[in-house]
Design an enzyme around this catalytic site. Structure first.
Site, PDB file in Angstrom:
ATOM      1  N   ARG A 224       2.778  -5.850   5.809  1.00  0.00           N
ATOM      2  CA  ARG A 224       2.036  -6.436   6.929  1.00  0.00           C
ATOM      3  C   ARG A 224       0.694  -6.980   6.465  1.00  0.00           C
ATOM      4  NH1 ARG A 224       3.655  -3.012  12.274  1.00  0.00           N
ATOM      5  NH2 ARG A 224       5.851  -2.851  11.702  1.00  0.00           N
ATOM      6  N   GLU A 226      -2.180  -7.296   7.578  1.00  0.00           N
ATOM      7  CA  GLU A 226      -3.088  -6.865   8.647  1.00  0.00           C
ATOM      8  C   GLU A 226      -4.385  -7.660   8.565  1.00  0.00           C
ATOM      9  OE1 GLU A 226      -2.241  -4.786  10.918  1.00  0.00           O
ATOM     10  OE2 GLU A 226      -0.588  -3.589  10.079  1.00  0.00           O
ATOM     11  N   ARG A 232      -6.644   3.308   8.419  1.00  0.00           N
ATOM     12  CA  ARG A 232      -5.264   3.733   8.715  1.00  0.00           C
ATOM     13  C   ARG A 232      -4.230   2.611   8.632  1.00  0.00           C
ATOM     14  NH1 ARG A 232      -4.846   2.612  14.261  1.00  0.00           N
ATOM     15  NH2 ARG A 232      -6.905   1.967  14.938  1.00  0.00           N
ATOM     16  N   HIS A 233      -4.613   1.500   7.996  1.00  0.00           N
ATOM     17  CA  HIS A 233      -3.651   0.421   7.770  1.00  0.00           C
ATOM     18  C   HIS A 233      -3.516   0.123   6.276  1.00  0.00           C
ATOM     19  CE1 HIS A 233      -4.522  -0.488  12.049  1.00  0.00           C
ATOM     20  NE2 HIS A 233      -3.256  -0.860  12.052  1.00  0.00           N
ATOM     21  N   GLU A 369      -1.903   6.480  16.148  1.00  0.00           N
ATOM     22  CA  GLU A 369      -0.492   6.258  16.466  1.00  0.00           C
ATOM     23  C   GLU A 369       0.361   6.574  15.245  1.00  0.00           C
ATOM     24  OE1 GLU A 369       0.562   2.225  17.850  1.00  0.00           O
ATOM     25  OE2 GLU A 369       2.400   2.427  16.684  1.00  0.00           O
ATOM     26  N   SER A 372       6.329   4.130  16.897  1.00  0.00           N
ATOM     27  CA  SER A 372       6.655   3.303  18.056  1.00  0.00           C
ATOM     28  C   SER A 372       8.162   3.244  18.174  1.00  0.00           C
ATOM     29  CB  SER A 372       6.121   1.881  17.897  1.00  0.00           C
ATOM     30  OG  SER A 372       4.758   1.842  18.238  1.00  0.00           O
ATOM     31  N   ARG A 420       0.994   7.519   7.558  1.00  0.00           N
ATOM     32  CA  ARG A 420       0.272   8.059   8.728  1.00  0.00           C
ATOM     33  C   ARG A 420       0.638   9.520   8.956  1.00  0.00           C
ATOM     34  NH1 ARG A 420      -0.840   3.675  12.969  1.00  0.00           N
ATOM     35  NH2 ARG A 420      -1.674   2.042  11.610  1.00  0.00           N
TER      36      ARG A 420
HETATM   37  P1  ATP Z   1      -1.101  -0.095  14.916  1.00  0.00           P
HETATM   38  O1  ATP Z   1      -1.207  -0.461  16.360  1.00  0.00           O
HETATM   39  O2  ATP Z   1      -1.631   1.272  14.610  1.00  0.00           O
HETATM   40  O3  ATP Z   1      -1.611  -1.156  13.995  1.00  0.00           O
HETATM   41  P2  ATP Z   1       1.577  -1.015  15.175  1.00  0.00           P
HETATM   42  O4  ATP Z   1       1.834  -0.700  16.602  1.00  0.00           O
HETATM   43  O5  ATP Z   1       1.214  -2.401  14.793  1.00  0.00           O
HETATM   44  O6  ATP Z   1       0.469  -0.005  14.601  1.00  0.00           O
HETATM   45  P3  ATP Z   1       4.367  -0.660  14.699  1.00  0.00           P
HETATM   46  O7  ATP Z   1       4.804  -2.055  14.563  1.00  0.00           O
HETATM   47  O8  ATP Z   1       4.570   0.013  15.997  1.00  0.00           O
HETATM   48  O9  ATP Z   1       2.820  -0.565  14.295  1.00  0.00           O
HETATM   49  O10 ATP Z   1       4.990   0.172  13.487  1.00  0.00           O
HETATM   50  C1  ATP Z   1       5.552   1.475  13.633  1.00  0.00           C
HETATM   51  C2  ATP Z   1       4.746   2.502  12.841  1.00  0.00           C
HETATM   52  O11 ATP Z   1       4.594   2.085  11.491  1.00  0.00           O
HETATM   53  C3  ATP Z   1       3.329   2.684  13.342  1.00  0.00           C
HETATM   54  O12 ATP Z   1       3.283   3.573  14.435  1.00  0.00           O
HETATM   55  C4  ATP Z   1       2.629   3.245  12.116  1.00  0.00           C
HETATM   56  O13 ATP Z   1       2.894   4.626  11.956  1.00  0.00           O
HETATM   57  C5  ATP Z   1       3.330   2.507  10.988  1.00  0.00           C
HETATM   58  N1  ATP Z   1       2.545   1.335  10.567  1.00  0.00           N
HETATM   59  C6  ATP Z   1       2.547   0.112  11.124  1.00  0.00           C
HETATM   60  N2  ATP Z   1       1.725  -0.718  10.496  1.00  0.00           N
HETATM   61  C7  ATP Z   1       1.171  -0.011   9.494  1.00  0.00           C
HETATM   62  C8  ATP Z   1       0.234  -0.325   8.458  1.00  0.00           C
HETATM   63  N3  ATP Z   1      -0.280  -1.539   8.342  1.00  0.00           N
HETATM   64  N4  ATP Z   1      -0.112   0.654   7.604  1.00  0.00           N
HETATM   65  C9  ATP Z   1       0.418   1.882   7.707  1.00  0.00           C
HETATM   66  N5  ATP Z   1       1.310   2.228   8.638  1.00  0.00           N
HETATM   67  C10 ATP Z   1       1.693   1.310   9.537  1.00  0.00           C
HETATM   68 MG    MG Z   2       3.223   0.473  17.486  1.00  0.00          MG
END
Ligand code: ATP
Ligand code: MG
Length: 446
Positions: A224, A226, A232-233, A369, A372, A420
């Site tokens: 990702r 980001e 936490r990312h 979080e 999901s 996480r």
């Molecule tokens: P956040 O809102 O915290 O950025 P997200 O809702 O974008 O997360 P999801 O697409 O729901 O993330 O991904 C499912 C799970 O994967 C998340 O709950 C998290 O535990 C993990 N995750 C997602 N993106 C990341 C990241 N960039 N780094 C680490 N873990 C991640």
């Molecule tokens: Mg999510």
């Protein structure tokens, strides 16, 4: 000391090596590992040798040993790899109550006298220095403990999901289309065509639900781009995915909760020494069932805390501040269910009687979080409408949507960030501590 407890016979056993932690008085042993500490007191010198099982003292009584052995022993640089053969004797002043009197010593690989990092942890290093020198860093007890715990948690999760009937699958990481929206995609060139690193196995695992496999799981990387560097990312993370036919979102939550509990229980049972190394006096396995709040209840609770400058209204995402306020009020893991449809992705199903509300859920730790998930839309027409609502071109996803015309059972599932999990379980301040070689906006090497 770290608890390495192999149950299989030693593989290889170079020179019939005895692990440091297994050395007992009266044995003739060969131990091999790293020179952890060297102390020369004049007439006598000590080497503390470290391997993955622990440490063992080697004593050099200078007038009782061959000069060559004494010289090799006292000339050692810290972190050199050595092998020592000798007699083990009881010695109550030795750190483990036993020491080796050497009959032979061999330097297998000398280390430079100046190292960029001190694995013994006596000299503390900043996280970037540690990450730049990860090999030396993982030699340190605390860092090593994190990765032993991570391995144990993932083992327990994998076993739990297998016992729950899931087939472990591996899906492509190079893909033609994204899953979670365009801005977070990493584009790559694939033989002259545009392609992307996969953001999530979401669409592929759903396809496998429609295959005869029905219930699948995957532990693998997600990518990702980001927008921000945060604690936490990561830009490359490990996702634990589960998806099953013929279950609803509440049953998916049951599996999710079971997985988390299994990970905590395994770590509590099998990583006692690692937890001690990390300073846990009391490692709490969550015992109460996780509360399941609807999104509406969650925003009411957040608003009632009075912690936010602005009250949340229906349709707002839970900001980091909102998550923290709720986390402090609940003080444990909890689910938030029934999110507004508009802030959940197209593949989440809405309630037929109330299409503004979706069957999506998140599992929250008080600090962040973790998961999901949701009941998925398995009907072709509403799925395609969902694509259009989200501004995605259903034609680009033809490989996915067409499956929904060939018999797609009702299904639900979730995705869990492994880093996480480790971060929240061990109270780490930064997610980069939970991955060996983190990828972030600055860091691409090592
Ligand atoms: P956040 O809102 O915290 O950025 P997200 O809702 O974008 O997360 P999801 O697409 O729901 O993330 O991904 C499912 C799970 O994967 C998340 O709950 C998290 O535990 C993990 N995750 C997602 N993106 C990341 C990241 N960039 N780094 C680490 N873990 C991640
Ligand atoms: Mg999510």
């Amino acid at each position: 000391m770290v608890s390495f407890k192999p149950t299989a016979p030693e593989i290889g056993g170079m020179q019939d090596r005895t692990h440091a932690a297994a050395v007992e008085p009266g044995q003739s042993v060969t131990v091999a590992g790293w020179a952890h500490e060297l102390r020369d007191l004049g007439g006598i010198a000590f080497l503390i040798l470290r391997d993955r099982s622990g440490k063992i003292q080697v004593k050099f009584a200078k007038d009782e040993l061959d000069d060559a052995i004494v010289e090799t022993g006292t000339d050692l640089t810290r972190e050199s790899v050595v092998s020592v053969t000798g007699e083990a004797e009881a010695e109550e002043r030795a750190p483990t109550g036993v020491e080796v009197v050497p009959e032979a010593i061999e330097v297998l690989a000398a280390a430079e006298p100046e190292l960029p990092l001190d694995p013994s942890g006596k000299v503390e290093a900043e996280l970037p220095t540690r990450l730049d020198n990860r090999t030396l860093d993982v030699r340190g007890e605390e860092t090593k403990a994190i990765f032993e715990i991570r391995a144990e948690a993932l083992r327990a999760i994998r076993e739990f999901l297998r016992e729950a009937g899931a087939t472990e699958i591996t899906t492509p990481k190079i893909v033609a289309t994204g899953t979670e929206g365009g801005t977070e995609l990493f584009p790559i060139t694939y033989f002259g065509r545009e392609a992307f690193m996969n953001q999530s196995p979401q669409l592929f695992k759903q396809l496998m639900v429609a295959s005869g496999l029905e219930r699948v799981c995957e532990i693998g990387p997600i990518f990702r781009a980001e927008e921000h560097n945060t604690p936490r990312h990561l830009n490359e993370a490990t996702s634990i995915d589960f998806e099953s036919a013929f279950i609803d979102h509440h049953e998916a939550m049951d599996v999710c909760e079971g997985t988390l509990r299994a990970a905590y229980e395994a770590v509590a049972a099998n990583c006692e020494a690692e937890l001690e190394t990390l300073g846990f006096e009391d490692f709490a396995v969550p015992d109460e069932e996780f509360p399941r709040l609807t999104y509406e209840e969650a925003i009411e609770q957040v608003n009632a805390t009075g912690e936010l400058d602005e009250q949340l209204v229906w349709g707002d995402d839970l900001s980091t501040e909102a998550e923290h306020a709720l986390g402090e009020a609940i003080e444990g893991h909890y689910f938030v269910t029934d999110w507004p449809s508009e802030i959940k992705p197209f593949y989440i199903q809405d309630y037929a009687e109330d299409p503004e509300v979706s069957k999506g859920f998140d599992l929250m730790h008080p600090r962040m979080e973790l998961v999901s998930g949701g009941q998925r839309e398995h009907r072709y027409e509403p799925l395609v409408e969902g694509f259009e609502r989200q501004g995605l071109d259903p034609e680009a996803f033809d490989y996915y949507t067409k499956t929904f015309k060939y018999g797609m059972p009702p299904h639900a599932g979730w995705a869990y960030g492994a880093e996480r999990l480790v971060m929240s379980m061990l109270g780490l301040a930064n997610i980069r501590e939970a991955v060996l070689f983190p990828r972030d906006r600055q860091r691409l090497s090592p």
